[in-house]
Motif scaffolding. Structure first.
Motif: not given
Length: 358
Positions: A209, A212, A262
């Motif tokens: 994770e 990214n 994000d």
């Protein structure tokens, strides 16, 4: 074989134990010099990781000595802030000893006021040691890598120990209290290797994770704010993706409005008096992003894989000695996993052209 950041992280326990054991020797000249001084506040000139280290330690010193500990940007002191407090004890911090702005600020204060600026550095032959009227050896030696880890932790410790020794000398604490705090510091240092192991395990669980992530923030309070600022410095330097370190209340007055799915958030929890307020913020933000990570001293209320529980109880003011280690490991390992070779220097002419280092 060339040393890496991880090599120095793994030396932190040994290095900090050595600093602790040699504290009387390292601070002897300073403590003797200030015996006759009458001061009611402390001002520290520092920038970058040096500033983050003092931010991580200053509440310990402030509470112990019952006086203000403030941090000033050296370039601001040199160019704008001409006031020198005659009742303040002035320190400067430059681990490598080559920071141009800090050197200039030390020279200005010493020349203008005639007062000594007590300067922490790991190199007593460095430019800042040569201009300081009384340099203090941090005690960690030199780091051959460009992104300091061991030295940052050592700076946190030496400033904590400076406050501790000052407190004993000027009668702010008893010998009994002094010995009690020394034991807490030693116990905290001895736990370093366990934190390294826990941090590596936490990273492995979350690596897929984390690689990214492109928009990071770290949030802390008290000594944890210094750790959040070091996350800003170290992760930006190594991972080269935006990371901003916030103080808890500061974050709640505007920056939260930029959060979306994000956003990657790292909460630094030193198990202190603002823990419940930070928990409330974390719970609220979880509705807007799933990328919420926590590094906490102890607790059972958050037990998912994204929570790194150090499972260690100490003063919230000493917690930064351990909480900074996961940040250092994250910086090193994440940069490698996204393909950045930290041994290759970029912007190699920056210091020379911008005169940021001597």
């Amino acid at each position: 074989m060339t040393a890496t950041m991880m090599d120095y992280i793994q030396k932190e326990k040994e290095t900090n134990l050595n600093i602790f054991n040699k504290r009387k020797e390292l601070l002897a000249k300073f403590l003797d010099d200030v015996k006759q001084l009458n001061f009611n506040r402390i001002v520290v000139l520092a920038t970058g990781s040096s500033s983050n280290a003092i931010e991580s330690a200053r509440y310990f010193v402030s509470n112990l000595l019952d006086m203000e500990v403030s941090i000033k940007m050296p370039f601001v002191v040199s160019n704008y802030d001409s006031f020198i407090d005659e009742r303040a004890l002035y320190f400067a911090v430059s681990q490598g000893g080559h920071s141009f702005s800090t050197i200039e600020a030390v020279k200005k204060i010493q020349k203008k006021s005639g007062r000594k600026v007590y300067t922490f550095t790991s190199d007593l032959e460095s430019p800042i040691a040569k201009v300081s009227d009384l340099p203090i050896d941090i005690g960690c030696g030199k780091e051959s890598v460009g992104f300091v880890t061991m030295g940052m932790s050592a700076t946190v410790l030496i400033f904590i120990l400076t406050g501790l020794e000052l407190g004993l000398q000027i009668g702010k604490i008893t010998e009994e209290k002094y010995n009690e705090i020394c034991k807490k510091i030693l116990d905290t240092i001895y736990y370093t290797d366990e934190v390294i192991k826990l941090s590596n395990n936490w990273y492995e669980k979350n690596k897929a994770e984390l690689v990214n992530g492109f928009k990071f923030s770290a949030i802390g309070y008290g000594s944890g704010f210094g750790v959040a600022k070091e996350a800003e410095t170290k992760i930006t330097e190594t991972v080269r993706r935006p990371m901003v370190g916030y103080e808890l209340e500061e974050y709640m007055h505007g920056p939260y409005l930029a959060v979306d799915q994000d956003s990657y958030m790292i909460f630094i929890d030193n198990h202190g008096q603002l823990k419940d307020r930070q928990d409330s913020l974390r719970q609220y933000m979880s509705a807007y992003t799933s990328h919420i990570f926590t590094i906490q001293m102890m607790g059972t209320e958050h037990s998912d894989d994204k929570t790194l529980n150090l499972n260690f109880e100490t003063s919230e003011h000493l917690a930064a000695l351990l909480l900074v280690i996961p940040i250092q490991i994250l910086s090193y390992r994440l940069s490698g996993d996204i393909g950045i070779d930290l041994s290759i220097k970029i912007f190699s002419d920056f210091d020379a052209k911008l005169k940021s280092k001597i």
